[in-house]
Design a protein around this motif. Structure first.
Motif, PDB file in Angstrom:
ATOM      1  N   LEU A 192       0.822  -1.211   0.000  1.00  0.00           N
ATOM      2  CA  LEU A 192       0.000   0.000   0.000  1.00  0.00           C
ATOM      3  C   LEU A 192       0.858   1.264   0.000  1.00  0.00           C
ATOM      4  CD1 LEU A 192      -2.843  -1.043   2.458  1.00  0.00           C
ATOM      5  CD2 LEU A 192      -3.052  -0.608   0.006  1.00  0.00           C
ATOM      6  N   LYS A 193       1.942   1.263   0.779  1.00  0.00           N
ATOM      7  CA  LYS A 193       2.847   2.420   0.788  1.00  0.00           C
ATOM      8  C   LYS A 193       3.430   2.664  -0.593  1.00  0.00           C
ATOM      9  CE  LYS A 193       4.528   2.126   5.562  1.00  0.00           C
ATOM     10  NZ  LYS A 193       5.724   1.827   6.378  1.00  0.00           N
ATOM     11  N   LEU A 194       3.875   1.606  -1.239  1.00  0.00           N
ATOM     12  CA  LEU A 194       4.458   1.745  -2.575  1.00  0.00           C
ATOM     13  C   LEU A 194       3.417   2.181  -3.598  1.00  0.00           C
ATOM     14  CD1 LEU A 194       6.756  -1.401  -2.529  1.00  0.00           C
ATOM     15  CD2 LEU A 194       7.501   0.978  -2.495  1.00  0.00           C
ATOM     16  N   THR A 195       2.197   1.666  -3.452  1.00  0.00           N
ATOM     17  CA  THR A 195       1.128   2.071  -4.357  1.00  0.00           C
ATOM     18  C   THR A 195       0.822   3.553  -4.188  1.00  0.00           C
ATOM     19  OG1 THR A 195       0.180  -0.148  -4.268  1.00  0.00           O
ATOM     20  CG2 THR A 195      -1.266   1.615  -5.056  1.00  0.00           C
ATOM     21  N   LEU A 196       0.719   4.018  -2.943  1.00  0.00           N
ATOM     22  CA  LEU A 196       0.473   5.435  -2.689  1.00  0.00           C
ATOM     23  C   LEU A 196       1.596   6.309  -3.245  1.00  0.00           C
ATOM     24  CD1 LEU A 196      -0.941   5.350   0.946  1.00  0.00           C
ATOM     25  CD2 LEU A 196      -2.150   6.049  -1.129  1.00  0.00           C
ATOM     26  N   GLU A 197       2.818   5.874  -3.044  1.00  0.00           N
ATOM     27  CA  GLU A 197       3.967   6.617  -3.554  1.00  0.00           C
ATOM     28  C   GLU A 197       3.904   6.710  -5.083  1.00  0.00           C
ATOM     29  OE1 GLU A 197       8.582   5.499  -3.821  1.00  0.00           O
ATOM     30  OE2 GLU A 197       7.799   5.576  -1.770  1.00  0.00           O
ATOM     31  N   HIS A 198       3.552   5.603  -5.718  1.00  0.00           N
ATOM     32  CA  HIS A 198       3.447   5.580  -7.177  1.00  0.00           C
ATOM     33  C   HIS A 198       2.347   6.529  -7.648  1.00  0.00           C
ATOM     34  CE1 HIS A 198       3.630   3.967 -11.219  1.00  0.00           C
ATOM     35  NE2 HIS A 198       2.343   3.699 -11.166  1.00  0.00           N
ATOM     36  N   TYR A 199       1.169   6.482  -7.023  1.00  0.00           N
ATOM     37  CA  TYR A 199       0.072   7.349  -7.431  1.00  0.00           C
ATOM     38  C   TYR A 199       0.357   8.817  -7.129  1.00  0.00           C
ATOM     39  CZ  TYR A 199      -2.824   3.448  -8.798  1.00  0.00           C
ATOM     40  OH  TYR A 199      -3.316   2.342  -9.442  1.00  0.00           O
ATOM     41  N   GLN A 200       1.102   9.100  -6.064  1.00  0.00           N
ATOM     42  CA  GLN A 200       1.485  10.477  -5.770  1.00  0.00           C
ATOM     43  C   GLN A 200       2.390  11.014  -6.875  1.00  0.00           C
ATOM     44  OE1 GLN A 200       0.297  12.432  -3.226  1.00  0.00           O
ATOM     45  NE2 GLN A 200       1.295  14.048  -4.370  1.00  0.00           N
ATOM     46  N   THR A 201       3.298  10.183  -7.357  1.00  0.00           N
ATOM     47  CA  THR A 201       4.166  10.576  -8.459  1.00  0.00           C
ATOM     48  C   THR A 201       3.346  10.851  -9.711  1.00  0.00           C
ATOM     49  OG1 THR A 201       5.962   9.244  -7.544  1.00  0.00           O
ATOM     50  CG2 THR A 201       6.146   9.854  -9.866  1.00  0.00           C
ATOM     51  N   LEU A 202       2.372   9.975  -9.994  1.00  0.00           N
ATOM     52  CA  LEU A 202       1.498  10.192 -11.152  1.00  0.00           C
ATOM     53  C   LEU A 202       0.687  11.473 -11.010  1.00  0.00           C
ATOM     54  CD1 LEU A 202       0.093   6.602 -11.859  1.00  0.00           C
ATOM     55  CD2 LEU A 202       1.800   7.864 -13.180  1.00  0.00           C
ATOM     56  N   LEU A 203       0.180  11.733  -9.809  1.00  0.00           N
ATOM     57  CA  LEU A 203      -0.600  12.944  -9.554  1.00  0.00           C
ATOM     58  C   LEU A 203       0.252  14.189  -9.774  1.00  0.00           C
ATOM     59  CD1 LEU A 203      -3.254  14.224  -8.592  1.00  0.00           C
ATOM     60  CD2 LEU A 203      -2.404  13.996  -6.261  1.00  0.00           C
ATOM     61  N   ASN A 204       1.481  14.172  -9.251  1.00  0.00           N
ATOM     62  CA  ASN A 204       2.379  15.316  -9.445  1.00  0.00           C
ATOM     63  C   ASN A 204       2.650  15.549 -10.921  1.00  0.00           C
ATOM     64  OD1 ASN A 204       2.520  15.730  -6.698  1.00  0.00           O
ATOM     65  ND2 ASN A 204       4.443  14.619  -6.455  1.00  0.00           N
ATOM     66  N   THR A 205       2.832  14.480 -11.671  1.00  0.00           N
ATOM     67  CA  THR A 205       3.075  14.592 -13.109  1.00  0.00           C
ATOM     68  C   THR A 205       1.860  15.187 -13.810  1.00  0.00           C
ATOM     69  OG1 THR A 205       4.551  12.676 -13.031  1.00  0.00           O
ATOM     70  CG2 THR A 205       3.697  13.294 -15.190  1.00  0.00           C
ATOM     71  N   LYS A 206       0.671  14.727 -13.446  1.00  0.00           N
ATOM     72  CA  LYS A 206      -0.551  15.257 -14.054  1.00  0.00           C
ATOM     73  C   LYS A 206      -0.724  16.736 -13.715  1.00  0.00           C
ATOM     74  CE  LYS A 206      -3.072  10.934 -14.394  1.00  0.00           C
ATOM     75  NZ  LYS A 206      -4.231  10.152 -13.964  1.00  0.00           N
ATOM     76  N   GLU A 207      -0.426  17.126 -12.478  1.00  0.00           N
ATOM     77  CA  GLU A 207      -0.537  18.529 -12.094  1.00  0.00           C
ATOM     78  C   GLU A 207       0.431  19.391 -12.901  1.00  0.00           C
ATOM     79  OE1 GLU A 207       0.025  18.591  -7.860  1.00  0.00           O
ATOM     80  OE2 GLU A 207      -2.002  17.890  -7.459  1.00  0.00           O
ATOM     81  N   GLN A 208       1.634  18.888 -13.118  1.00  0.00           N
ATOM     82  CA  GLN A 208       2.608  19.626 -13.918  1.00  0.00           C
ATOM     83  C   GLN A 208       2.123  19.770 -15.359  1.00  0.00           C
ATOM     84  OE1 GLN A 208       6.219  17.417 -13.358  1.00  0.00           O
ATOM     85  NE2 GLN A 208       6.661  18.343 -11.375  1.00  0.00           N
ATOM     86  N   LEU A 209       1.529  18.707 -15.906  1.00  0.00           N
ATOM     87  CA  LEU A 209       1.005  18.772 -17.271  1.00  0.00           C
ATOM     88  C   LEU A 209      -0.146  19.766 -17.377  1.00  0.00           C
ATOM     89  CD1 LEU A 209       1.096  14.996 -18.290  1.00  0.00           C
ATOM     90  CD2 LEU A 209       2.507  16.846 -19.214  1.00  0.00           C
ATOM     91  N   LEU A 210      -1.001  19.801 -16.362  1.00  0.00           N
ATOM     92  CA  LEU A 210      -2.112  20.759 -16.365  1.00  0.00           C
ATOM     93  C   LEU A 210      -1.596  22.198 -16.299  1.00  0.00           C
ATOM     94  CD1 LEU A 210      -4.740  18.964 -14.095  1.00  0.00           C
ATOM     95  CD2 LEU A 210      -4.922  19.437 -16.549  1.00  0.00           C
ATOM     96  N   MET A 211      -0.588  22.445 -15.475  1.00  0.00           N
ATOM     97  CA  MET A 211      -0.001  23.784 -15.399  1.00  0.00           C
ATOM     98  C   MET A 211       0.621  24.167 -16.739  1.00  0.00           C
ATOM     99  SD  MET A 211       1.533  23.993 -11.456  1.00  0.00           S
ATOM    100  CE  MET A 211       3.105  24.371 -12.108  1.00  0.00           C
ATOM    101  N   GLN A 212       1.303  23.222 -17.369  1.00  0.00           N
ATOM    102  CA  GLN A 212       1.918  23.471 -18.668  1.00  0.00           C
ATOM    103  C   GLN A 212       0.840  23.787 -19.712  1.00  0.00           C
ATOM    104  OE1 GLN A 212       4.306  20.219 -20.060  1.00  0.00           O
ATOM    105  NE2 GLN A 212       4.732  21.173 -22.027  1.00  0.00           N
ATOM    106  N   LYS A 213      -0.271  23.050 -19.666  1.00  0.00           N
ATOM    107  CA  LYS A 213      -1.382  23.294 -20.593  1.00  0.00           C
ATOM    108  C   LYS A 213      -1.950  24.691 -20.377  1.00  0.00           C
ATOM    109  CE  LYS A 213      -5.322  22.151 -19.419  1.00  0.00           C
ATOM    110  NZ  LYS A 213      -6.509  22.898 -19.210  1.00  0.00           N
ATOM    111  N   ASP A 214      -2.155  25.096 -19.128  1.00  0.00           N
ATOM    112  CA  ASP A 214      -2.675  26.427 -18.830  1.00  0.00           C
ATOM    113  C   ASP A 214      -1.728  27.518 -19.325  1.00  0.00           C
ATOM    114  OD1 ASP A 214      -4.918  25.322 -17.663  1.00  0.00           O
ATOM    115  OD2 ASP A 214      -4.160  25.515 -15.604  1.00  0.00           O
ATOM    116  N   ASN A 215      -0.427  27.311 -19.151  1.00  0.00           N
ATOM    117  CA  ASN A 215       0.552  28.288 -19.637  1.00  0.00           C
ATOM    118  C   ASN A 215       0.515  28.389 -21.160  1.00  0.00           C
ATOM    119  OD1 ASN A 215       1.399  28.826 -17.042  1.00  0.00           O
ATOM    120  ND2 ASN A 215       3.134  27.428 -17.126  1.00  0.00           N
TER     121      ASN A 215
END
Length: 137
Positions: A99-122
């Motif tokens: 579960l810890k590793l799964t959460l860590e993996h999904y947190q990384t994916l979430l951060n990547t998606k947030e960065q992509l959304l910011m890039q799209k807005d820019n």
């Protein structure tokens, strides 16, 4: 959690097959499967390789800061330092680690998606500026 359990869980969390890991390690699928089943000794060079693939330190991989695990450093037949990891195993510990590793993996994916959304807005803002400049010409 035994080292081979942790390797398996980390591979599964990343949704990699045993074939993927075998390719990354430059070994046969059968040889890699023996690592995950605990049928193969994990010498230090293999631990380093696995840690590098998962982008973690060897210390994180073997949990040397926990009370239960025991290390054994020795030499294999090729004069490389070897390391064996021994630990008491429990289904609960395995599930918590997974579960810890799964959460860590999904947190990384979430951060990547947030960065992509910011890039799209820019990019949208930049395109709006270009449109306004074209309209004013």
């Amino acid at each position: 959690m035994k080292i081979y359990d942790k390797v398996r869980v980390m591979r599964e969390v990343r949704q990699w097959s045993q074939e993927d890991m075998a390719d990354k390690m430059g070994m046969s699928v059968t040889g890699y499967a023996k690592i995950e089943r605990g049928q193969s000794k994990l010498h230090f060079d293999k631990l380093e390789q696995i840690a590098h693939i998962f982008n973690i330190s060897v210390n994180d991989l073997v949990d040397i800061d926990k009370k239960e695990p025991n290390w054994y450093f020795g030499e294999n037949s090729q004069n490389h330092n070897g390391a064996n990891y021994y630990s008491a195993n429990s289904t609960v510990i395995l599930e918590v680690e997974k579960l810890k590793l799964t959460l860590e993996h999904y947190q990384t994916l979430l951060n990547t998606k947030e960065q992509l959304l910011m890039q799209k807005d820019n990019e949208i803002s930049a395109l709006k500026e270009i449109i306004n400049l074209i309209k004013n010409v």
